[in-house]
Structures are given as C-alpha cells and as structure tokens.
Design a protein around this motif. Structure first.
Motif, PDB file in Angstrom:
ATOM      1  N   GLN A  61       0.834  -1.204   0.000  1.00  0.00           N
ATOM      2  CA  GLN A  61       0.000   0.000   0.000  1.00  0.00           C
ATOM      3  C   GLN A  61       0.868   1.252   0.000  1.00  0.00           C
ATOM      4  O   GLN A  61       0.569   2.224  -0.698  1.00  0.00           O
ATOM      5  CB  GLN A  61      -0.931  -0.015   1.207  1.00  0.00           C
ATOM      6  N   ALA A  70      -3.816   4.327  -7.296  1.00  0.00           N
ATOM      7  CA  ALA A  70      -4.874   3.962  -6.345  1.00  0.00           C
ATOM      8  C   ALA A  70      -5.725   2.837  -6.922  1.00  0.00           C
ATOM      9  O   ALA A  70      -5.800   2.640  -8.126  1.00  0.00           O
ATOM     10  CB  ALA A  70      -5.750   5.173  -6.054  1.00  0.00           C
ATOM     11  N   GLY A  71      -6.379   2.106  -6.034  1.00  0.00           N
ATOM     12  CA  GLY A  71      -7.341   1.096  -6.435  1.00  0.00           C
ATOM     13  C   GLY A  71      -6.752  -0.193  -6.972  1.00  0.00           C
ATOM     14  O   GLY A  71      -7.404  -0.892  -7.739  1.00  0.00           O
ATOM     15  N   LEU A  72      -5.541  -0.529  -6.560  1.00  0.00           N
ATOM     16  CA  LEU A  72      -4.934  -1.773  -7.029  1.00  0.00           C
ATOM     17  C   LEU A  72      -5.505  -2.971  -6.276  1.00  0.00           C
ATOM     18  O   LEU A  72      -5.873  -2.879  -5.105  1.00  0.00           O
ATOM     19  CB  LEU A  72      -3.417  -1.737  -6.834  1.00  0.00           C
ATOM     20  N   HIS A  73      -5.550  -4.105  -6.956  1.00  0.00           N
ATOM     21  CA  HIS A  73      -6.014  -5.352  -6.357  1.00  0.00           C
ATOM     22  C   HIS A  73      -5.042  -5.752  -5.239  1.00  0.00           C
ATOM     23  O   HIS A  73      -3.822  -5.555  -5.366  1.00  0.00           O
ATOM     24  CB  HIS A  73      -6.062  -6.439  -7.439  1.00  0.00           C
TER      25      HIS A  73
END
Length: 82
Positions: A61, A70-73
C-alpha cells in the motif's frame, strides 16, 4: 535451519523469502521467550505468519501510494512489496 559449530549462530535457508522471514521472526520470539515446546511453536508461527502478511500488505500500500496509484487489487499490492 542449519545449526553448526559456530557459537550463537543459526542459518535459516529457504527459497521463499516470506517463509524465511516468518521463520526468522518466530525463532527470535521463541528464543527471547524461552518457552520452546510444540504448542507454543505453532502459536508463534501462526502469529508471525499473520504479522508478515500484514507487513507485506502495508508495504504494498505504501509503494502504491508513493507511486500515486490507487485502487490496485490486493494481490498486486503483495507483489509490489516483494
């Protein structure tokens, strides 16, 4: 684990860096605590596995944040931490 004649030295050998880190942290805790028996070893291993997974997730993170992504698995975040 490799224990040889070198005083106060134990070598942890493993191709998987996550398992190696879990083993290192677990061994340190067991030596500091002094209670080395099967039930306690299993508990420490379980706790350290969770701690290492949490640390990997936090590092991923942080890497994503530093890169401005942002918004990565969650699985991608784990790879970033390696």
């Amino acid at each position: 684990m490799i224990v040889d004649d070198t005083p106060e030295a134990v070598t942890i050998s493993c191709f998987d860096p996550v398992r190696r880190e879990v083993a290192r942290r677990s061994l340190e805790k067991l030596i500091l605590d002094g209670r080395i028996h099967p039930a306690h070893i299993e508990k420490v291993l379980s706790d350290e596995q969770k701690n290492v997974e949490r640390d990997i997730e936090e590092a991923g993170q942080q890497a994503a944040f530093d890169a401005g992504v942002a918004g990565l698995h969650p699985e991608i975040l784990k790879v970033l931490a390696d």
